[in-house]
Design an enzyme around this catalytic site. Structure first.
Site, mmCIF file in Angstrom:
data_model
loop_
_atom_site.group_PDB
_atom_site.id
_atom_site.type_symbol
_atom_site.label_atom_id
_atom_site.label_comp_id
_atom_site.label_asym_id
_atom_site.label_seq_id
_atom_site.Cartn_x
_atom_site.Cartn_y
_atom_site.Cartn_z
ATOM 1 N N ASN A 34 -17.711 -54.292 -1.465
ATOM 2 C CA ASN A 34 -16.927 -55.031 -2.665
ATOM 3 C C ASN A 34 -16.108 -55.780 -2.194
ATOM 4 O OD1 ASN A 34 -15.091 -54.443 -5.459
ATOM 5 N ND2 ASN A 34 -15.198 -52.594 -5.834
ATOM 6 N N HIS A 86 -17.419 -52.847 -15.625
ATOM 7 C CA HIS A 86 -17.837 -51.652 -15.427
ATOM 8 C C HIS A 86 -19.392 -51.199 -15.932
ATOM 9 C CE1 HIS A 86 -13.012 -50.638 -15.749
ATOM 10 N NE2 HIS A 86 -13.293 -51.186 -14.844
ATOM 11 N N ARG A 135 -2.579 -54.883 -17.583
ATOM 12 C CA ARG A 135 -3.297 -55.717 -18.077
ATOM 13 C C ARG A 135 -3.214 -55.291 -19.684
ATOM 14 N NH1 ARG A 135 -9.435 -55.728 -15.986
ATOM 15 N NH2 ARG A 135 -8.607 -54.672 -13.974
ATOM 16 N N ARG A 176 -21.909 -55.499 -4.748
ATOM 17 C CA ARG A 176 -20.862 -56.011 -6.312
ATOM 18 C C ARG A 176 -20.681 -57.021 -6.550
ATOM 19 N NH1 ARG A 176 -15.982 -51.705 -8.698
ATOM 20 N NH2 ARG A 176 -16.169 -52.465 -10.968
ATOM 21 N N GLU A 226 -19.858 -45.741 -8.420
ATOM 22 C CA GLU A 226 -20.227 -47.062 -8.418
ATOM 23 C C GLU A 226 -21.167 -47.024 -7.414
ATOM 24 O OE1 GLU A 226 -16.246 -47.615 -9.708
ATOM 25 O OE2 GLU A 226 -16.852 -48.758 -10.661
#
Ligand code: ADP
Length: 416
Positions: A14, A188, A248, A100, A386
């Site tokens: 990742n 996600h 964010r 990813r 994940e």
């Protein structure tokens, strides 16, 4: 499993702008991929550090290059591959690498075996995710150059959401914008896919029915899942939309952006910095993006940030329940969802009108079931994974592509 007895592994990567996170899974045809070790190289280009742990969390490696050392992505990958070889011995072989990749656009609705054609198609998506996609691609290209024979698989954060109806993926803009890719993609997806895959073990009724999963980490979103498939989600064209996050802003009236441009003279770079890095929990609290710090603080602005986070979750939950036409379960996951007793309690209490009946004791104990027996809507805490999802996809994609010619578009899992 002793590391020295592992022959073949799947490496999951990742890549970020200044870090490479990795997980290594033992590969045997008989059983599911099993975590062997994981870690990260971070501080690339500035102050690089490496740390690795085994599956039990015990530290098994570390290195600090020191301030000012300029380790780049290529150097990090080279270091990692050498370190893995030392750890696992000469007979060990990385059989495949799963990446990813943040954006699969509209065409990749499933993982893709990587070749130069796929890389070219992923390059075209860089404008849709300029902050993330280039780093994902950099690592893929480094490995293609170093080891062209090593199979690589791209697993997309957007792919799980391609099952959504068109209406859930649309903005009310003139059609030409949608045709050129301005639409809601959602993110996600690997986390939600994992939750959907394990939910039958916890709650078969909800797994066959209507669930809202809440991925609450530094990045935060929610997803409406019907019978294992995404039908709506809070993130949109970018991972900025939906919930307020660590830094964010989440959903914002687009008129605010026009105001910032016209009245405050902000340019694109200043807006990007504001919306991605200075807003959310950090911006509202003026204190921290970290939920633990906010929960521990007595500052009124820390409380205001938590209040807004919980309020927005409640609003989105109502919206996603409407998209599902009802609700059978909610599932909390990721850093805040898995660990914050307070946030789970407040979200569940606010969702009483939907039929959520919190078991406060079970919530304090961390679940997995945090709803009372007989609650109309069940409530769960399920840790996401994940990396395991990517390892599973990588293995399955290799098996499928092994039985097909590599340039067959179907072997890339795309909708063409
Ligand atoms: P990322 O999106 O970077 O993967 P994580 O899923 O690790 O983020 O989530 C990080 C968030 O989880 C941070 O806001 C952190 O404060 C929060 N968190 C972790 N542990 C706890 C805890 N025990 N209580 C409250 N929040 C927590």
């Amino acid at each position: 499993m002793s590391r020295s007895t592992i022959d073949e592994t799947i490496l999951v990567l990742n890549a970020g702008s200044s870090s490479v996170k990795f997980s290594l899974f033992a590969e045997s045809s008989a059983s599911a991929p099993e975590l062997v070790l994981h870690g990260r190289v971070e501080g690339l280009y500035a102050s690089p550090k490496f740390a690795a742990k085994d599956a039990s969390g015990a530290r098994i490696g570390g290195k600090d290059w020191g301030e000012g050392a300029t380790l780049d992505h290529d150097g990090a990958v080279g270091f990692l591959l050498d370190w893995l070889q030392q750890q696992l011995g000469a007979s060990h072989k990385v059989k495949a690498v799963g990446h990813r990749v943040v954006h699969g656009g509209t065409e990749f609705s499933a993982p893709a075996r990587i070749d130069t054609r796929v890389v070219a198609r992923l390059e075209k998506l860089v404008p849709l995710a300029p902050l993330h996609q280039p780093h994902n691609l950099a690592l893929i290209k480094i490995l293609l150059a170093r080891s062209p024979e090593l199979p690589q698989v791209a697993c997309f954060d957007t792919a799980f959401h391609r099952s959504q109806p068109d209406v859930a993926q649309s903005f009310a803009l003139p059609a030409e914008y949608a045709e050129s890719g301005v639409r809601r993609y959602g993110f996600h997806g690997l986390s939600y896919e994992y939750i959907a895959a394990v939910l039958p073990q916890f709650d078969p009724r909800a797994a066959a029915g209507r669930t809202v999963a809440l991925h609450l980490g530094n990045g935060a979103s929610m997803c409406a899942i019907r019978a294992g498939r995404s039908v709506a989600t809070t993130m949109g064209f970018t991972p900025l939309d939906g919930l307020p996050m660590g830094t964010r802003c989440g959903a914002i009236d687009p008129g605010v952006l026009l105001y910032l441009i016209n009245e405050r003279g902000m340019d694109a770079r200043a807006m990007e910095n504001l919306l991605y890095h200075q807003s959310g929990l950090l911006g509202v609290s003026g204190l921290s993006s970290d939920m633990r710090t906010l929960e521990a603080s007595n500052e009124p602005r820390a409380k205001a940030a938590i209040d807004l986070f919980v309020y927005r979750i409640g609003r989105e939950l109502g919206s996603l329940a409407a998209a599902l036409g009802g609700l059978d379960a909610i599932v909390f996951t990721a850093g805040i969802g898995e660990n914050s007793v307070l946030i789970r309690e407040r979200v569940c209490r606010d969702a009483a009108w939907l039929g959520v009946d919190l078991d406060a004791e079970a919530n304090r104990a961390g679940g997995p079931c945090i709803g009372r027996a007989g609650s109309r809507v069940s409530a769960w805490v399920i840790p996401t994974n994940e990396e395991l999802m990517i390892a599973r996809h990588t293995r399955a994609t290799l098996r499928t592509s092994a039985s097909r010619p590599i340039l067959d578009p179907r072997s890339h899992g795309c909708n063409e």
